[in-house]
Design an enzyme around this catalytic site. Structure first.
Site, short mmCIF file in Angstrom:
data_model
loop_
_atom_site.label_atom_id
_atom_site.label_comp_id
_atom_site.label_asym_id
_atom_site.label_seq_id
_atom_site.Cartn_x
_atom_site.Cartn_y
_atom_site.Cartn_z
N ASP A 46 -1.64 -1.82 1.85
CA ASP A 46 -0.37 -1.15 1.63
C ASP A 46 -0.47 0.35 1.92
OD1 ASP A 46 -1.83 -0.45 -0.60
OD2 ASP A 46 -0.42 -1.28 -2.06
N SER A 47 -1.68 0.79 2.29
CA SER A 47 -1.84 2.13 2.85
C SER A 47 -1.07 2.26 4.15
CB SER A 47 -3.33 2.45 3.07
OG SER A 47 -3.97 1.41 3.78
N ASP A 85 -2.57 -7.05 1.52
CA ASP A 85 -2.22 -6.53 0.20
C ASP A 85 -0.89 -7.09 -0.28
OD1 ASP A 85 -4.11 -4.88 -0.99
OD2 ASP A 85 -3.50 -3.10 0.13
N LYS A 114 -4.79 -9.58 -1.53
CA LYS A 114 -5.43 -8.66 -2.48
C LYS A 114 -4.37 -8.10 -3.42
CE LYS A 114 -6.83 -4.41 -1.35
NZ LYS A 114 -6.13 -3.58 -2.38
N GLU A 116 -3.97 -5.47 -7.12
CA GLU A 116 -4.62 -4.47 -7.95
C GLU A 116 -4.55 -4.83 -9.43
OE1 GLU A 116 -3.53 -0.72 -4.97
OE2 GLU A 116 -2.97 -0.62 -7.09
N GLU A 182 -12.83 0.89 -6.31
CA GLU A 182 -12.39 2.16 -5.72
C GLU A 182 -12.60 3.33 -6.68
OE1 GLU A 182 -8.63 4.32 -3.45
OE2 GLU A 182 -8.53 2.18 -3.92
#
Length: 265
Positions: A46-47, A85, A114, A116, A182
């Site tokens: 999502d970057s 993501d 993925k 978070e 991270e």
């Protein structure tokens, strides 16, 4: 070299202590290059929002936008294991929402998704895994929660290390096939890597993780600013700027197109 990297190969890499390489990718052009270079995993992160869409964080990125990028990357690769993501807002509401969002990304071509969060996202990871979809976890600094974390800050210092370890174990116990660490202190990441049976992928978490991931635009010198943990492996941004300057000058001076670039009949 493995013809097609799959989930079980990641476990094999960890067992054999073979470092796993991972980069972000958001389009077919770069994905094809990274795949041909032998990169083990590509993260449709999502970057994408920060690097390609002009957002100032990952939070505005929609699932529809992630689907477009995931399709492009998945079409371009033949070997790499593609992880997509789940963007903010696509899995927090319920486990049902998480599963439905994950299914859409898998249908778009991802091999895994993925998300978070550690202990608080264990139910979502378990539900997605139970649906037959591989999940990669993400603990430590989680960019989607940057507002509650007070910005991009190292997580797991001092007594807070126990929570990061608990999050990583919760991700594993819920069925994840790997976990991104991270901005975690290197000694903490080393301990987690030794304790977990699944691979750890570090970003700002030291050399002892089972693999490493970087945002490709940071790695290739395409960003105006890079975090402390980034190493620039190529000055692609400078090379592209030089190419554009040369092109503009050639057009304005009428040096381009030359006769060899022109149809005369």
């Amino acid at each position: 070299m493995i013809k097609r990297v799959r989930a079980h190969h990641l476990q094999q890499f960890k067992k054999e202590r073979t470092p796993i390489t991972m980069l972000t990718a958001y389009d077919a052009v770069t994905a094809r290059i990274f795949d041909a270079a032998g990169t083990d995993m590509l993260l449709v992160g999502d970057s994408y929002g920060n690097t390609m869409l002009g957002y100032d964080s990952t939070i505005p990125v929609s699932l529809d936008e992630m689907l477009v990028a995931t399709r492009a990357v998945a079409r371009a690769v033949t070997r790499t294991f593609v992880v997509a993501d789940l963007p903010f807002g696509s899995y927090e509401e319920s486990t049902s929402q998480a599963v439905q969002s994950a299914i859409k990304l898998i249908k778009a071509g991802a091999a895994a998704v993925k998300l978070e969060g550690g202990e608080r996202r264990a139910d979502a990871i378990r539900a997605i895994t139970d649906a037959g979809i591989p999940v990669v976890g993400h603990v430590g600094f989680t960019p989607q929660a940057e507002n509650s974390l007070g910005g991009p800050r190292v997580q797991g210092r001092g007594s807070a290390a126990e929570q990061v370890k608990a999050d990583a174990l919760a991700v594993q116990d819920a069925g994840a096939i790997a976990v991104v660490l991270e901005m975690v202190p290197a000694p903490v990441a080393k301990d987690i890597t030794a304790e977990l049976e699944i691979p750890t992928i570090g970003i700002g978490a030291g050399v002892d993780c089972d693999g490493q991931v970087l945002v490709w635009t940071d790695m290739a010198g395409m960003s105006d600013w890079q975090p402390k943990f980034v190493k620039v492996f190529g000055e692609i941004g400078a090379a592209l700027t030089d190419a554009v300057l040369t092109y503009n000058e050639a057009v304005r001076s009428r040096a381009f197109p030359e006769e060899k670039h022109t149809f005369l009949e």
